[in-house]
Design an enzyme around this catalytic site. Sequence first.
Site, PDB file in Angstrom:
ATOM      1  N   ARG A  21       1.688   6.634   3.398  1.00  0.00           N
ATOM      2  CA  ARG A  21       2.567   7.663   2.861  1.00  0.00           C
ATOM      3  C   ARG A  21       3.979   7.439   3.407  1.00  0.00           C
ATOM      4  NH1 ARG A  21       2.053  12.003   4.936  1.00  0.00           N
ATOM      5  NH2 ARG A  21       0.342  11.737   6.378  1.00  0.00           N
ATOM      6  N   TYR A  29       0.142   3.343  -3.241  1.00  0.00           N
ATOM      7  CA  TYR A  29      -0.719   3.745  -2.118  1.00  0.00           C
ATOM      8  C   TYR A  29      -1.337   5.124  -2.406  1.00  0.00           C
ATOM      9  CZ  TYR A  29      -2.201   5.693   2.276  1.00  0.00           C
ATOM     10  OH  TYR A  29      -2.957   6.308   3.236  1.00  0.00           O
ATOM     11  N   HIS A  62      -4.655  21.902   4.999  1.00  0.00           N
ATOM     12  CA  HIS A  62      -5.047  20.530   5.360  1.00  0.00           C
ATOM     13  C   HIS A  62      -6.209  20.633   6.356  1.00  0.00           C
ATOM     14  CE1 HIS A  62      -3.503  16.381   6.998  1.00  0.00           C
ATOM     15  NE2 HIS A  62      -4.467  16.232   6.127  1.00  0.00           N
ATOM     16  N   ASP A 111     -10.857  16.918   4.277  1.00  0.00           N
ATOM     17  CA  ASP A 111      -9.397  16.826   4.338  1.00  0.00           C
ATOM     18  C   ASP A 111      -8.667  18.085   3.879  1.00  0.00           C
ATOM     19  OD1 ASP A 111      -7.109  15.282   4.976  1.00  0.00           O
ATOM     20  OD2 ASP A 111      -6.774  14.831   2.861  1.00  0.00           O
ATOM     21  N   LYS A 148      -2.516  14.881  -1.879  1.00  0.00           N
ATOM     22  CA  LYS A 148      -1.501  15.557  -1.057  1.00  0.00           C
ATOM     23  C   LYS A 148      -0.451  16.263  -1.918  1.00  0.00           C
ATOM     24  CE  LYS A 148      -3.291  13.790   2.700  1.00  0.00           C
ATOM     25  NZ  LYS A 148      -4.100  14.612   3.597  1.00  0.00           N
ATOM     26  N   ARG A 196      -8.352   1.787   3.956  1.00  0.00           N
ATOM     27  CA  ARG A 196      -9.069   3.003   3.543  1.00  0.00           C
ATOM     28  C   ARG A 196     -10.346   2.696   2.776  1.00  0.00           C
ATOM     29  NH1 ARG A 196      -6.542   8.177   4.708  1.00  0.00           N
ATOM     30  NH2 ARG A 196      -4.628   7.601   5.717  1.00  0.00           N
ATOM     31  N   CYS A 243      -7.209  12.670  15.642  1.00  0.00           N
ATOM     32  CA  CYS A 243      -7.910  13.675  16.447  1.00  0.00           C
ATOM     33  C   CYS A 243      -9.377  13.801  16.040  1.00  0.00           C
ATOM     34  CB  CYS A 243      -7.225  15.031  16.325  1.00  0.00           C
ATOM     35  SG  CYS A 243      -5.663  15.107  17.196  1.00  0.00           S
TER      36      CYS A 243
END
Length: 588
Positions: free
Chosen positions: A72, A200, A229, A280, A209, A372, A253
């Site tokens: 991104r 992408y 999110h 997500d 997004k 990915r 995380c």
Amino acid sequence: MTPLTSNKHILDWIGSCANLCRPDQVVWIDGSEEQLEQLRAEAVSTGELIRLNEEKLPGCYLHRSDPSDVARVEGRTFICSRKKEDAGPTNNWMDPDEMKAKLRGIYDGCMTGRTMYVIPYSMGVIGSPFAKYGIELTDSIYVVVSMAIMTRMGKEVYDAIGDSADYIRGLHASAELDPEKRYIVQFPEEDYIMSVNSAYGGNALLGKKCFALRIASCLGREEGWMAEHMLILGIENPQGEVSYVCGAFPSACGKTNLAMLIPPAYYREKGWKCWTVGDDIAWLRPGPDGRLWAVNPENGFFGVAPGTSEKSNPNAMASTHKNTIFTNVALKEDGTVWWEGMDKNPPTNALDWQGRPWDPASGAPAAHPNSRFTAPSTNCPCISPEFDNPQGVPISAIIFGGRRAKTAPLVCQSKNWVHGVFTGSVMASEKTAASEGTVGELRHDTMAMLPFCGYHMADYWQHWLDMEKLLTNPPKIFTVNWFRVDDNGHFLWPGFGENLRVLEWIMKRCVGVIDAEPCILGYLPQPEDIDTNGLEGVTEDDLRELLRVDPDLWRQEVRHIEEHYKKFGDKIPQPLLDCLKDLEAWVD
Ligand code: OXD
Ligand code: MN
């Protein structure tokens, strides 16, 4: 090709986009497997997709993106509201007319010699109260076949839209993939997304997004719901009762791992199970019962490959074993794929993410660090039976996480909704070597929404505060930190499946069957209330340390929060300033 709809708004808009981009032909995507299979075959013939080993990875493909187009691009992502003030200090902004004039020059004739595909898709189960519809125009087969995994896509969406103009328009063009002319632009007042010069996923799969977070956050504010999110996880206790939590975490995380958590042996033996609803994005609405209900608007996972392994996340691995598109991973001799952290056996005779022969001794990564997998949710062994429930699932707890070596305790319950919103607004993570910036440097990432909120962040906090009025039984809010270290820099908490021990305490707090220790940050567990049965290496002293709140560190933290809040000027809601004042009074 005959249009699949007679909706005038849609036809007019497509007509004007075709006039601008001038494709050789327009192809209407109907969602049928037959049409998708034709497109995959065409992409294989041009090298856009590489078919993988049909026996070991049936229905799987590899795609290599342009090396300059692998992530991104926050610096080139814009929120073009009419007023700059409405985009706020954390978004790039340009006047919508000025931006459109600039973009028109870039899109002009960009599809000549190419096909424009028309993708009808739904975020959420088609026809459900949560669902929102979109149409994406694109010149990329990779985008079409990825959208077929990530969304509910097909001609049924036209029936759901009917004659209305109520859908999100998205114009995507790979164009020349020129990084200097790359723009990812949201026009929230017009329900419009324009994305150009990137293929992408995060920039080009517009349902994700751009729509499900940036545009949807604005819709949610107008309509009284929330686009977040967040992962959604179902936790089933031995009595067969399932409670659901949502969790917001900045990158690095362990969000995907938590979304697909496998209970440790001791819990499994007692009958605990975990169910993935989303990894997500969560759309959250007040239900008739006054609780907050959530759906995952997506239909697939767009997960980071490196670090994903049979050990770290077997459910994610299993999700990628069929009908998956891999992007920028390494290709092995036997037509399967590899990435760093998959196992300890780097392949010989493999090609790296750019298709070049790869030497494990070179020190260069075989897979791009942001490579990915795009995998259907239905592949996931622990996908929730409620995944397709049009009403969603009721949320008992919201969890905000971050990566903090010392400051934040393992878990803490916020005092109430307002205080929980405050803790989300000041969420921060220390940078790891893997992300840009200095290791250890603090990055504030409000509710993990920093690059995804479609309007002024302080208005977003106000919206969170306003949501409480629509809920008679709001979820309880917690912070967690899986990353506390001891004085030698060793992690004190094992993380992964063992995080269920913390989730169990959270669940007990939600039903009010366990006491907690009040402190300035809210309520902490007693060390003995975190079940450590079957857990080696975590002593009661470790737990005491994991739960310690150090006033000296919080004195520094308060200064960081003050700095962070300064960006938002006088728009910060007073109740959040009051929470900060309490903290200031405690540390002074
Ligand atoms: C993602 C992200 O790809 O948050 O999910 O960047
Ligand atoms: Mn994400």
